[in-house]
Write an enzyme that holds these catalytic residues in place. Structure first.
Site, PDB file in Angstrom:
ATOM      1  N   ALA A  78      57.277   7.256  -7.480  1.00 24.41           N
ATOM      2  CA  ALA A  78      57.876   5.937  -7.250  1.00 24.41           C
ATOM      3  C   ALA A  78      56.940   5.113  -6.382  1.00 24.41           C
ATOM      4  CB  ALA A  78      59.236   6.068  -6.561  1.00 24.41           C
ATOM      5  N   ASP A  79      57.050   3.805  -6.514  1.00 25.81           N
ATOM      6  CA  ASP A  79      56.331   2.902  -5.625  1.00 25.81           C
ATOM      7  C   ASP A  79      57.240   1.720  -5.315  1.00 25.81           C
ATOM      8  OD1 ASP A  79      53.556   2.274  -4.396  1.00 25.81           O
ATOM      9  OD2 ASP A  79      54.255   0.378  -5.241  1.00 25.81           O
TER      10      ASP A  79
END
Length: 207
Positions: A78-79
């Site tokens: 995830a970012d």
């Protein structure tokens, strides 16, 4: 694939791990992906989050494929990007950065984008982008100075952690709260379940 599929969380974030655990999911391994998170020139927030989540997934997959115990596992990355308009705020590491972020967010709406990327055991990539709108109260200099002194902001996108003291700055949230923390749980669990990961196996002893 025989037996229960494995899951690798490609993140060093204790918040993302805690959120997965909250959903009753315990990764088999953590493999943080080391990628340059600097936005490219003129890159928009949505595109930045999406690109970095994919880059992390590709980097983590290479590591996982070299590990006999983890080969064929699901890989989750995830970012999270915090933005005011088209402007991407940094992951604050310096006091001046944190102060600038807080002054920019004071009394305004901003958006938090989290891109999640899941690599399936067959090597497919599945991505989702989640957007949450957040409004901060107008922050006094005392608010800003006090929060900066707390150190809670360090390493956080946008210079704040909504699950901590900065939660008291939030006037309104439209969208996913867990997205702001760093991992949108509904979308993550839906994505995992849709690809065949047994998300409910860890629920039995959750209490």
């Amino acid at each position: 694939m025989l037996g229960r599929p494995k899951l690798v969380l490609a993140s060093a974030s204790p918040r993302r791990l805690a959120l997965l655990n909250q959903a009753g999911i315990e990764p088999n391994a953590l493999r943080p992906a080391d990628v340059d998170e600097t936005p490219t020139k003129g890159e928009l927030p949505r595109a930045c989050a999406t690109r970095l989540a994919r880059a992390k997934a590709e980097a983590a997959l290479k590591s996982v494929q070299l590990d006999d115990d983890l080969r064929g596992a699901f890989v989750l990355t995830a970012d999270t990007v915090v933005a005011v308009g088209r402007r991407i705020l940094p992951k604050a590491e310096l006091v001046d950065e944190a102060s600038q972020c807080l002054r920019l967010l004071s009394g305004r709406n901003h958006r938090v984008y989290s891109a999640i990327c899941l690599v399936t055991p067959k090597g497919g990539f599945r991505q989702r982008l989640i957007e949450t709108k957040v409004r901060f109260k107008r922050l006094s200099e005392e608010d800003i100075d006090g929060y900066v002194a707390s150190g809670e902001w360090r390493g956080k996108a946008g210079g704040y952690a909504v699950q901590g003291i900065a939660g008291s700055f939030v006037v309104k949230i439209v969208g996913s709260y867990t997205n702001i923390v760093g991992l949108p749980l509904y979308e993550t669990v839906t994505l995992l379940g849709g690809e065949g990961y047994p998300i409910r196996q860890g629920w039995l002893n959750a209490s």
